[in-house]
Design an enzyme around this catalytic site. Structure first.
Site, short mmCIF file in Angstrom:
data_model
loop_
_atom_site.label_atom_id
_atom_site.label_comp_id
_atom_site.label_asym_id
_atom_site.label_seq_id
_atom_site.Cartn_x
_atom_site.Cartn_y
_atom_site.Cartn_z
N ASN A 177 0.92 -1.03 -0.06
CA ASN A 177 0.04 -0.12 0.01
C ASN A 177 0.84 1.15 0.03
OD1 ASN A 177 -1.92 2.21 0.46
ND2 ASN A 177 -2.68 1.29 2.39
N CYS A 235 -0.64 5.45 1.66
CA CYS A 235 -0.56 5.65 3.17
C CYS A 235 -0.61 7.00 3.60
CB CYS A 235 0.45 4.87 4.02
SG CYS A 235 0.49 5.31 5.91
#
Lengths: 267, 305
Positions: free
Chosen positions: B128, B131
């Site tokens: 990811n 963030c």
């Protein structure tokens, strides 16, 4: 394969038929559902159902169970129209089916046969009827409303609460002029040791005040909280409730009922 | 009508069907295991992990919008060590591939986490890189090609044989530039789209609904954006896990036609625990109706004008 073995805690998704839907004098709605087995799974008063509210609403709406009968397979909900979802719900016809997920959450923990002081405010009042009816002990109710016109379920509480029903209104149009916490203090002061605990549901400022009175009288207090909710089953983590340990609990799975001393009232 | 094969491959990982539970909407699977056998899914992408436990953002964390939701959970999770000790063994009781989604504050942290996850034997790692709390600030890792590439390189160097998939943010001007940069840095697959930044204001109180003011938009409202971005990014040539507004067979098929090898179901799970299975069945029906021998034949089969 199922990891969740205990039958009494099973969560079901069912199409439940509306058997009754009427508007109460206060403007809120009472709905009885043919529960398709959900009633049998209710573990405690204070649990809730998660209802789909039409094609225009992506999320379900959590609504507290007011009362239930496993034998007759019925669940009763009392709700107020707050937005588009609940407006849609109020416009259903008897005989229509609703997509229902439940029963969800942890309800009020009640010792069988013990007396409880039930404290409700506004639309927080309905789940306490379940406590009075299903708890088995002699309860007393303290119910608060904005004014006499918003008062609801008084007759039913009268029948279900041998200890009586005490009322408070913000404008003084019915009962005590002021908030419920003053009446809670009076009850605990005049009947020391009578109540196994206080069970409360209503707006957060009310709950905070009630929790503070209970702490003063050293009486166990459980509160039912609200938060904007997603999945309802504990997966998405959106319905966060600040706890005294500095973290968050989740209203849908850890609650909606919490011991008052676990809630961070200052967050 | 014959039954099309539902098996697909994503970065070399065999999925029994193309449906993945999207990160953040499915926890670690425990809640949904009450409803059906998790082995019915192609893969489960677990709640986003960080090196240390994170308590998440103050509520409200969710707001409903037209055909969508905004969320601002803030990566609440028990931390990677608790995941490996308590959650991964639970998931391993099922015949389902496990994708570990992770966020780091620095490239080094991504690397350390990849090492742990690879050693623990997760099937696929999803980085990811959008963030909100990273060293370079804001969505920097996901919005700057050079930083996205740096994180990918470090992750790959520590992930051993475990394939690494990079989750792309749609909050960029040129998603292909980011995709190309992470591809050049060695990424094995791409997943997209992450949520779109959005906001909803309560007019009466003049306050945003979300306590953090802004949040990530997901749900059917974002499907067209996801389809477009998957299509654009498909030219980079990496396998794609498509996501964004998948709620039925049709929406899943659109993402596959645009170039996705598999699809993730997220927001739809919030309303209906059975949504991933309905998407799977819908995809199978579409493949059968179109006379395909395998659902994988949908991938990239778009006929653009």
């Amino acid at each position: 394969m199922t990891v969740w073995g205990m039958v009494w805690m099973q969560i079901l998704e069912r199409q439940c038929k509306v058997l009754e839907l009427t508007q109460l004098g206060c403007g809120d709605w009472t709905m009885t559902l043919e529960s398709q087995g959900l009633a049998e799974q209710v573990a405690a008063p204070g649990q809730f159902l998660h209802l789909k509210c039409g094609p225009g609403q992506l999320l379900r709406r959590p609504i507290s169970i007011c009362n239930w009968s496993a034998r007759r397979d019925l669940i009763r909900l009392v709700f107020s129209v707050r937005g588009e979802g609940t407006a849609w719900l109020s416009q259903r016809q008897v005989g229509e089916s609703l997509d229902v997920l439940g029963p969800l959450g942890k309800g009020f923990s009640m010792k069988s046969g013990a007396s409880y002081l039930l404290v409700g405010g506004g639309i927080g009042v309905p789940p306490l009827l379940g406590c009075a009816v299903q708890g088995g002990g002699a309860c007393t109710a303290v119910l608060g409303f904005r004014s006499a016109r918003q008062a609801m379920l008084l007759e039913e509480f009268g029948q279900a609460c041998p200890g009586g029903v005490r009322l408070a209104t913000d404008d003084g149009s019915l009962g005590h002029h002021g908030f419920v916490d003053a009446l809670v203090a009076q009850e605990l002061e005049s009947h020391p040791g009578l109540y196994a605990g206080v069970l409360a549901c209503g707006p957060k400022p009310m709950l905070r005040a009630v929790a503070s009175v209970c702490a003063r009288y050293e009486v166990d207090c459980q509160v039912s909280l609200e938060e904007r909710m997603g999945c309802g089953v504990g997966a998405c983590l959106v319905c966060a409730c600040p706890t005294v340990d500095g973290g968050y609990a989740h209203v849908c799975k850890d609650g909606p009922v919490f011991p008052a001393q676990e809630v961070d009232w200052n967050a | 009508m014959h039954e099309p094969s539902m098996a697909v491959k994503l970065a070399g990982v065999e999925l029994k069907n193309p449906v993945v539970a999207a990160s953040g909407t499915f926890g670690f699977g425990r809640e949904y295991s009450q409803f059906y056998d998790l082995s019915e899914l192609g893969a489960i992408c677990v709640k986003g992990l960080t090196a240390a436990p994170r308590k998440g953002n103050p509520p409200p964390r969710i707001a409903e919008t037209p055909m969508g939701i905004l969320n601002s959970v803030g990566l609440q999770n028990p931390g990677i060590d608790a995941f490996l000790a308590q959650e991964l063994p639970f998931l391993r009781r099922y015949d389902v591939k496990v994708i570990a989604n992770l966020s780091g504050d620095t490239p080094e942290e991504y690397g350390q986490m990849c090492e742990k996850l690879s050693q623990a034997g997760v099937d696929l790692i999803e980085l990811n890189i959008s963030c909100p709390n990273v060293k370079a600030g804001g969505l920097a890792y996901g919005t700057r090609p050079d930083l996205a590439a740096e994180v990918t390189r470090v992750a790959k160097a520590h992930a051993g044989a475990t394939p690494v998939m990079v989750k792309l943010s749609p909050n960029v001007t040129d998603v292909v530039a980011i995709a190309q940069a992470v591809a050049d840095a060695g990424a094995d697959a791409l997943s997209l789209i992450n949520t779109l930044l959005g906001m909803r204001i309560d007019v009466a109180s003049r306050r945003p609904i979300l306590r953090r003011n802004t949040g990530g938009l997901s749900g059917p409202a974002v499907l067209p954006v996801a389809v477009r971005m998957v299509w654009e990014v498909s030219r980079v040539g990496l396998p794609i896990l498509g996501m964004g507004g998948v709620s039925d067979g049709d929406s899943a098929a659109q993402l596959m036609l645009a170039g996705a090898s598999a699809v993730a179901v997220g927001t739809a799970c919030l309303a209906d625990p059975y949504a991933p299975l309905q998407v799977r069945d819908g995809l199978r029906d579409i493949a059968a109706r179109q006379g395909l021998s395998s659902v994988a034949q949908l991938t990239g089969a778009i006929q653009p004008w």
